[in-house]
Write a protein that holds these residues in place. Structure first.
Motif, mmCIF file in Angstrom:
data_model
loop_
_atom_site.group_PDB
_atom_site.id
_atom_site.type_symbol
_atom_site.label_atom_id
_atom_site.label_comp_id
_atom_site.label_asym_id
_atom_site.label_seq_id
_atom_site.Cartn_x
_atom_site.Cartn_y
_atom_site.Cartn_z
ATOM 1 N N THR A 421 105.526 11.625 -4.004
ATOM 2 C CA THR A 421 105.173 13.040 -4.191
ATOM 3 C C THR A 421 104.479 13.565 -2.949
ATOM 4 O OG1 THR A 421 104.904 12.693 -6.575
ATOM 5 C CG2 THR A 421 103.916 14.675 -5.620
ATOM 6 N N ALA A 423 102.105 15.200 -0.286
ATOM 7 C CA ALA A 423 100.670 15.452 -0.341
ATOM 8 C C ALA A 423 100.363 16.947 -0.373
ATOM 9 C CB ALA A 423 99.979 14.799 0.861
ATOM 10 N N ASP A 424 101.159 17.756 0.351
ATOM 11 C CA ASP A 424 100.882 19.191 0.373
ATOM 12 C C ASP A 424 101.107 19.822 -1.000
ATOM 13 O OD1 ASP A 424 103.606 18.684 0.572
ATOM 14 O OD2 ASP A 424 104.013 20.564 1.628
ATOM 15 N N LEU A 426 100.659 18.218 -3.874
ATOM 16 C CA LEU A 426 99.513 17.810 -4.690
ATOM 17 C C LEU A 426 98.281 18.639 -4.354
ATOM 18 C CD1 LEU A 426 99.918 13.920 -4.669
ATOM 19 C CD2 LEU A 426 100.185 15.452 -6.623
ATOM 20 N N LYS A 427 98.129 18.987 -3.066
ATOM 21 C CA LYS A 427 97.007 19.842 -2.661
ATOM 22 C C LYS A 427 97.139 21.228 -3.284
ATOM 23 C CE LYS A 427 93.477 21.274 -0.134
ATOM 24 N NZ LYS A 427 93.531 22.711 -0.396
ATOM 25 N N SER A 430 96.192 20.947 -6.871
ATOM 26 C CA SER A 430 94.736 20.861 -7.006
ATOM 27 C C SER A 430 94.078 22.237 -6.895
ATOM 28 C CB SER A 430 94.175 19.912 -5.954
ATOM 29 O OG SER A 430 92.767 19.865 -6.010
ATOM 30 N N GLU A 449 92.517 12.102 -7.832
ATOM 31 C CA GLU A 449 93.341 10.901 -7.925
ATOM 32 C C GLU A 449 92.499 9.746 -8.454
ATOM 33 O OE1 GLU A 449 96.363 8.267 -5.080
ATOM 34 O OE2 GLU A 449 95.181 9.929 -4.258
ATOM 35 N N HIS A 461 96.668 10.663 -11.474
ATOM 36 C CA HIS A 461 95.742 11.781 -11.321
ATOM 37 C C HIS A 461 95.214 12.199 -12.684
ATOM 38 C CE1 HIS A 461 97.946 11.909 -7.538
ATOM 39 N NE2 HIS A 461 96.997 12.662 -7.031
#
Length: 513
Positions: A421, A423-424, A426-427, A430, A449, A461
């Protein structure tokens, strides 16, 4: 003085009674034509009667994508004035297209012009009624019944987004959703082609094309949700509907489709259907509807194919773990009389509620007058709380363990995202989750996480949301910010698993205070 107080009390009681009577009279005025037309009270099912027609969750198939010929064709119908769909519905529409790939599903957009052309071409005898409707939403309501009768498929209002694929529902020959405060809604419906319930709907429309005193009541009863409710009551009480209902109860098994009797009806319609929409879309719709026409037994569909199923509220909207749909910002057709009509109908359909309201109003008035006769104790002279009382410490919050309704609540959601997945994304997820702190009733939001991977059973997460009490949970679940976070950020990441739990929090953190 005593006579003056008694006089004031009598005036207030009479005022409350007058308001209640006016409310009831308005409701009566709105529904008297319906009563005269169809003997309304004899046919409307009881509020809990729909449960016998509910879609059974244990029968939802887990491998529906391999079913080549479902009962309901893979067509999604939506309507708007023109081809230019407002930006506020792009996400809702996009979420449904995400779950229903165009390689397997046909997405049909109907404009006002193509809808009228469809009626003129396929159902010319209804065109005078169609054109005579005083409110555009009545034409939008009416045409969806005709479209589902002719082609089958799924109708969705543009403000409805999708939480998951509708494939598991396609085995049921017709589905309508249970909503509140009144019965069923027509913002989502699905059906096989030529379903007798939708035939009943379109045949009843001219009879109900009349004024019901106010704009909202006219729309509501002539083509809208109450029209659907009344026709459902008539259908399930008819011989055809009763036989289908018995089949639902006795034989809740997947429906099988045959090929022998399907080709003739569809082939005869191909040339005509290209006159009011594009040839490619018409061909796709007809191919899908031909593949879903019911197997005939002695020339007639089996009772199972005539059944109407009900999608219960928890499976309908607002619950990410169970619901198929979420409601975005809508284009409400409700007029200023809507609130009064809805409230009046609720009271009229429950006479005991009217009596209870009047009785409660009398008690409130009496209590208010009683308080006015007593001397108010000044807060400066109020007695101090006894030592050790739960409210004696102004710097902490102590709640009795058995008091749940007013306790803060922790809402926790565990996600199992794939290792690849981005990272951007997931950011961005968030950031969207932390923005939920703006939802009314939300005290704090944490998302991160997990680091105890050996104990997390693959969950990567966790989202923790502190809310003021249990009543805040449904508000949070249906709030546009939450729905947007789910549709825009969670669904595209396609987590392998999601687990949600809620607990009362008798010892809230400092953020709760």
């Amino acid at each position: 003085m005593a006579q003056l107080r008694a006089g004031r009390r009598a005036v207030l009681v009479l005022a409350v009674a007058a308001v209640a009577l006016a409310l009831a009279l308005l409701a009566v005025a709105a529904v008297v034509p319906a009563v005269l037309l169809e003997a309304l009270p004899l046919f409307v099912p009881a509020d809990t009667a729909w449960r016998s027609y509910a879609v059974p969750p244990h029968e939802l198939c887990l491998d529906c994508f391999r079913e080549p010929h479902p009962a309901v064709p893979r067509i999604i119908h939506q309507t708007w004035k023109t081809d230019d769909i407002p930006a506020k519905w792009i996400k809702a529409r996009g979420s449904c297209r995400y779950w229903h790939n165009r390689a397997n599903w046909t997405h049909m957009h109907w404009t006002d012009a193509s809808a009228r052309a469809f009626i003129a071409h396929k159902f010319p005898e209804f065109l005078p009624t169609f054109d005579s409707y005083p409110y555009p939403i009545q034409r939008v309501d009416a045409v969806r019944y005709f479209i589902l009768y002719e082609y089958g498929g799924v109708y969705l209002d543009l403000d409805i987004g999708c939480f998951r694929s509708m494939e598991p529902l396609l085995k049921f020959s017709a589905v309508i959703p249970k909503t509140s405060p009144i019965g069923f809604s027509n913002d989502f419906m699905m059906a096989r082609p030529r379903h007798p319930f939708f035939k009943q709907l379109i045949l009843a429309l001219p009879k109900w094309n009349r004024s019901f005193l106010t704009p909202y009541a006219t729309i509501f009863f002539s083509t809208g949700p109450m029209f659907l409710n009344l026709q459902f009551g008539l259908y399930v009480n008819s011989a055809l509907g009763a036989e289908a209902a018995r089949t639902q109860a006795d034989n809740r098994t997947a429906m099988h489709n045959g090929d022998a009797a399907r080709s003739t009806a569809g082939a005869a319609r191909v040339k005509r259907d290209t006159q009011y929409t594009s040839k490619s879309l018409a061909s796709q719709m007809l191919a899908a509807s031909r593949a879903s026409e019911p197997m005939l037994l002695d020339g007639e569909p089996s009772p199972e194919h005539n059944a109407v199923w009900v999608l219960e509220p928890r499976m309908y909207s607002g619950n990410i773990n169970e619901s198929y749909f979420a409601h975005f910002e809508g284009n409400s057709w409700h007029t200023s009389d809507a609130v009064v009509i809805m409230a009046a109908w609720g009271v009229l359909s429950r006479p005991w509620l009217l009596l209870l309201l009047v009785f409660a109003a009398v008690l409130v008035v009496d209590a208010g007058l009683g308080r006015s006769r007593n001397t108010t104790v000044s807060a400066l002279h109020a007695p101090d709380p006894p030592a050790g009382a739960p409210w004696s410490d102004t710097h902490s919050l102590v709640l009795a363990p058995h008091v749940h309704a007013d306790m803060p609540v922790k809402h926790m959601v565990l996600f199992k995202f794939r290792a690849d997945t981005p990272a951007d994304q997931l950011k961005a997820l968030s950031d969207a989750f932390h923005g939920l702190v703006r939802v009314p009733g939300v005290l704090s939001v944490d998302f991160g996480e997990t680091f105890t991977t050996e104990r997390s059973q693959g969950f990567t997460h966790v989202l923790v949301v502190d809310l003021v009490d249990r009543a805040a949970l449904p508000v949070y679940a249906q709030h546009p910010l939450h729905v947007d976070a789910v549709v825009t950020h969670v669904q595209p990441l396609a987590p392998e698993s999601i687990l949600a739990v809620d607990i009362d929090d008798p010892a809230p953190t400092r953020a709760n205070l």
